[in-house]
Scaffold this motif. Structure first.
Motif, PDB file in Angstrom:
ATOM      1  N   GLY A 200       3.919  -5.456  15.797  1.00  0.00           N
ATOM      2  CA  GLY A 200       4.873  -6.088  14.899  1.00  0.00           C
ATOM      3  C   GLY A 200       4.269  -7.048  13.892  1.00  0.00           C
ATOM      4  O   GLY A 200       4.965  -7.553  13.020  1.00  0.00           O
ATOM      5  N   ILE A 201       2.987  -7.302  14.000  1.00  0.00           N
ATOM      6  CA  ILE A 201       2.358  -8.208  13.030  1.00  0.00           C
ATOM      7  C   ILE A 201       2.083  -7.434  11.738  1.00  0.00           C
ATOM      8  O   ILE A 201       1.534  -6.335  11.764  1.00  0.00           O
ATOM      9  N   ALA A 202       2.503  -8.020  10.608  1.00  0.00           N
ATOM     10  CA  ALA A 202       2.226  -7.389   9.313  1.00  0.00           C
ATOM     11  C   ALA A 202       1.425  -8.351   8.461  1.00  0.00           C
ATOM     12  O   ALA A 202       1.664  -9.553   8.485  1.00  0.00           O
ATOM     13  N   ILE A 203       0.471  -7.826   7.762  1.00  0.00           N
ATOM     14  CA  ILE A 203      -0.343  -8.671   6.893  1.00  0.00           C
ATOM     15  C   ILE A 203      -0.175  -8.193   5.461  1.00  0.00           C
ATOM     16  O   ILE A 203      -0.513  -7.068   5.119  1.00  0.00           O
ATOM     17  N   GLU A 204       0.390  -9.071   4.656  1.00  0.00           N
ATOM     18  CA  GLU A 204       0.675  -8.720   3.260  1.00  0.00           C
ATOM     19  C   GLU A 204      -0.590  -8.856   2.416  1.00  0.00           C
ATOM     20  O   GLU A 204      -1.496  -9.585   2.768  1.00  0.00           O
ATOM     21  N   ASN A 205      -0.585  -8.192   1.284  1.00  0.00           N
ATOM     22  CA  ASN A 205      -1.637  -8.435   0.314  1.00  0.00           C
ATOM     23  C   ASN A 205      -1.468  -9.861  -0.193  1.00  0.00           C
ATOM     24  O   ASN A 205      -0.370 -10.264  -0.542  1.00  0.00           O
ATOM     25  N   PRO A 206      -2.556 -10.603  -0.239  1.00  0.00           N
ATOM     26  CA  PRO A 206      -2.408 -12.019  -0.603  1.00  0.00           C
ATOM     27  C   PRO A 206      -1.930 -12.211  -2.038  1.00  0.00           C
ATOM     28  O   PRO A 206      -2.287 -11.442  -2.922  1.00  0.00           O
ATOM     29  N   ARG A 207      -1.121 -13.250  -2.241  1.00  0.00           N
ATOM     30  CA  ARG A 207      -0.509 -13.458  -3.544  1.00  0.00           C
ATOM     31  C   ARG A 207      -1.534 -13.860  -4.608  1.00  0.00           C
ATOM     32  O   ARG A 207      -1.395 -13.507  -5.761  1.00  0.00           O
ATOM     33  N   PHE A 208      -2.562 -14.598  -4.186  1.00  0.00           N
ATOM     34  CA  PHE A 208      -3.533 -15.053  -5.190  1.00  0.00           C
ATOM     35  C   PHE A 208      -4.239 -13.871  -5.850  1.00  0.00           C
ATOM     36  O   PHE A 208      -4.694 -13.955  -6.981  1.00  0.00           O
ATOM     37  N   ILE A 209      -4.318 -12.770  -5.138  1.00  0.00           N
ATOM     38  CA  ILE A 209      -4.958 -11.583  -5.727  1.00  0.00           C
ATOM     39  C   ILE A 209      -4.054 -10.981  -6.804  1.00  0.00           C
ATOM     40  O   ILE A 209      -4.507 -10.660  -7.897  1.00  0.00           O
ATOM     41  N   THR A 210      -2.770 -10.865  -6.497  1.00  0.00           N
ATOM     42  CA  THR A 210      -1.818 -10.354  -7.494  1.00  0.00           C
ATOM     43  C   THR A 210      -1.815 -11.238  -8.734  1.00  0.00           C
ATOM     44  O   THR A 210      -1.766 -10.757  -9.865  1.00  0.00           O
ATOM     45  N   LYS A 211      -1.858 -12.566  -8.505  1.00  0.00           N
ATOM     46  CA  LYS A 211      -1.860 -13.524  -9.607  1.00  0.00           C
ATOM     47  C   LYS A 211      -3.080 -13.307 -10.489  1.00  0.00           C
ATOM     48  O   LYS A 211      -2.995 -13.307 -11.713  1.00  0.00           O
ATOM     49  N   MET A 212      -4.218 -13.149  -9.838  1.00  0.00           N
ATOM     50  CA  MET A 212      -5.467 -12.988 -10.586  1.00  0.00           C
ATOM     51  C   MET A 212      -5.448 -11.699 -11.408  1.00  0.00           C
ATOM     52  O   MET A 212      -5.952 -11.654 -12.532  1.00  0.00           O
ATOM     53  N   GLU A 213      -4.848 -10.656 -10.842  1.00  0.00           N
ATOM     54  CA  GLU A 213      -4.738  -9.387 -11.574  1.00  0.00           C
ATOM     55  C   GLU A 213      -3.931  -9.564 -12.847  1.00  0.00           C
ATOM     56  O   GLU A 213      -4.274  -9.021 -13.894  1.00  0.00           O
ATOM     57  N   LYS A 214      -2.859 -10.344 -12.735  1.00  0.00           N
ATOM     58  CA  LYS A 214      -2.008 -10.585 -13.903  1.00  0.00           C
ATOM     59  C   LYS A 214      -2.785 -11.328 -14.982  1.00  0.00           C
ATOM     60  O   LYS A 214      -2.677 -11.038 -16.164  1.00  0.00           O
ATOM     61  N   ARG A 215      -3.553 -12.308 -14.556  1.00  0.00           N
ATOM     62  CA  ARG A 215      -4.351 -13.124 -15.471  1.00  0.00           C
ATOM     63  C   ARG A 215      -5.366 -12.218 -16.211  1.00  0.00           C
ATOM     64  O   ARG A 215      -5.557 -12.352 -17.417  1.00  0.00           O
ATOM     65  N   ILE A 216      -5.958 -11.289 -15.484  1.00  0.00           N
ATOM     66  CA  ILE A 216      -6.948 -10.392 -16.097  1.00  0.00           C
ATOM     67  C   ILE A 216      -6.271  -9.503 -17.140  1.00  0.00           C
ATOM     68  O   ILE A 216      -6.789  -9.309 -18.237  1.00  0.00           O
ATOM     69  N   LYS A 217      -5.099  -9.003 -16.801  1.00  0.00           N
ATOM     70  CA  LYS A 217      -4.367  -8.144 -17.740  1.00  0.00           C
ATOM     71  C   LYS A 217      -4.077  -8.891 -19.037  1.00  0.00           C
ATOM     72  O   LYS A 217      -4.184  -8.336 -20.132  1.00  0.00           O
ATOM     73  N   LYS A 218      -3.705 -10.164 -18.902  1.00  0.00           N
ATOM     74  CA  LYS A 218      -3.407 -10.995 -20.064  1.00  0.00           C
ATOM     75  C   LYS A 218      -4.666 -11.149 -20.926  1.00  0.00           C
ATOM     76  O   LYS A 218      -4.610 -11.001 -22.157  1.00  0.00           O
TER      77      LYS A 218
END
Ligand SMILES: [Zn+2]
Length: 409
Positions: A200-218
């Protein structure tokens, strides 16, 4: 036991020039023989000897050096290693259905290898042509265990120099724990959630990675408004490269933490034998799959399981882990990739799709190693008393995500 670590190099001006010469010469040799090997193949396709091998190119390299004397300025063994890399690329192409070797471009992923005569002393690494040693930072404690250095690979990333040291240490691996259903876990690797465990343990993709991806796209968008070839353009590219490097480090760090936590916690770890290449051909999930880099995660998990004496069981990727109901065994053939919730029409179980799959993965694994009988038996520890969606617990390891010391210096 063989292990590896990466350190950041701080070369002085003269050493930088010499490092660049090594990158350039190794790239030149690689590209030169890529053409030679292709040419030879075209003209000798039907001959008894249809292609050049490593030793042919090694002999030809001796002649090539007479023609281009600047090749003598760099470590001869690094040039030979370049031929080795090329040979491996061709072997993979001929025997493993991998793409034809590509030209190495200037400013692309620059690297060269040194196979011998390497010494580390007082935070300096010494190898042929670098008799003064290059200063480095990071991993001093780890490196004190070195028994023998097998090889180093020097790389350049976002304007920085790095050295991957592959070395032997005296530590023998611990004996493996005996296989047992107790303290075993099934792992589902996913797109939405990075991993889901059968407890039952789930490990999400960390948010800081998604944030960094957005910054790179910009940043990439901003680049299109700059004049190509201008100083600003070049500076901007370097900025993007640095962000990419940081992102790669963050992801690596994340995979390191998760794989260590799992390998330490569980004695038998069951995982799908993923065909990442095949999965990447599916366009809809390609991006995410590449991002979370399952392959690298699995490699880490395999290595850490060895290190902590744990067992890894791989199950076939054609086992229907997502389609099967983990409670009654009913197979739901019309389950779509977009269905995030698994609802069983037979027994009424409603459960998170990945969680359902991870329970099945554990069960398939236990059947494979003979700990559970093949006929359908619900896994007690994971499913008993569960109706509806199991509330996920989060692992604390995901919260931190500091970049690696080796990259940040
Ligand atoms: Zn069911």
């Amino acid at each position: 036991m063989i292990t590896a670590t990466k350190v950041k190099l701080y070369p002085n001006k003269t050493q930088k020039v010499l490092l660049e010469k090594h990158f350039g010469s190794c790239r030149f040799v690689y590209n030169y023989f890529l053409v030679k090997r292709d040419e030879y193949y075209i003209t000798h396709k039907d001959a008894k000897k249809s292609s050049l091998n490593y030793f042919d190119t090694q002999n030809m390299l001796t002649e090539l050096k007479k023609q281009y004397p600047w090749l003598y300025e760099v470590n001869a063994q690094s040039l030979q290693m370049s031929l080795r890399f090329l040979d491996n690329a061709f072997k993979n192409f001929f025997h493993k259905n991998v793409e034809h070797p590509k030209f190495r471009k200037k400013g692309g992923k620059d690297y060269f290898a040194v196979p011998q005569h390497i010494r580390i002393e007082n935070n300096r690494i010494y190898f042929p042509k670098f008799s003064e040693g290059i200063y480095f930072r990071g991993s001093e404690k780890k490196l004190s265990e070195i028994k023998n250095i097998n090889q180093i690979i020097i790389t350049k990333d976002a304007g920085y120099y790095f050295c991957s040291i592959i070395y032997e240490i005296d530590n023998e691996l611990p004996e493996k724990k005996s296989l047992s259903a107790e303290n075993s876990v099934g792992i589902d690797l996913g797109v939405e959630k990075f991993v889901t465990l059968s407890n039952g343990i789930a490990i999400e993709n960390p948010r800081f990675i998604t944030k960094m991806e957005k910054r790179i796209k910009k940043l990439q968008k901003q680049l299109s408004r700059k004049k190509e070839g201008s100083n600003n353009y070049r500076k901007h590219i370097l900025k993007i490269e640095k962000k990419f490097m940081k992102l790669r480090n963050e992801r690596e760090d994340f995979r390191d933490k998760i794989s260590t936590a799992i390998a330490k916690q569980y004695d038998t770890i069951i995982i799908e034998d993923l065909d990442v290449q095949g999965m990447q051909q599916n366009h809809h999930i390609a991006k995410s799959i590449g991002d979370v880099s399952f392959y690298s995660f699995k490699q880490k998990l395999l290595w850490k399981a060895d290190r902590y004496g744990k067992n890894i069981v791989e199950i076939g990727r054609f086992d229907p882990s997502s389609k099967l109901c983990s409670r009654c065994g009913n197979s739901k053939k019309d389950l779509k990739l977009s269905d995030r919730i698994y609802h069983c029409n037979v027994c009424g179980l409603t459960i998170d799709r990945d969680y359902n799959a991870s329970i099945n993965i554990r069960k398939f694994g236990l059947i494979k190693v003979g700990l559970v009988q093949p006929e359908f038996t619900p896994v007690e520890t994971a499913t008993s008393g569960l109706h509806g969606i199991y509330p996920y617990r989060q692992m604390s390891v995901v919260e931190s995500g500091s970049p690696k010391a080796s990259a940040e210096g």
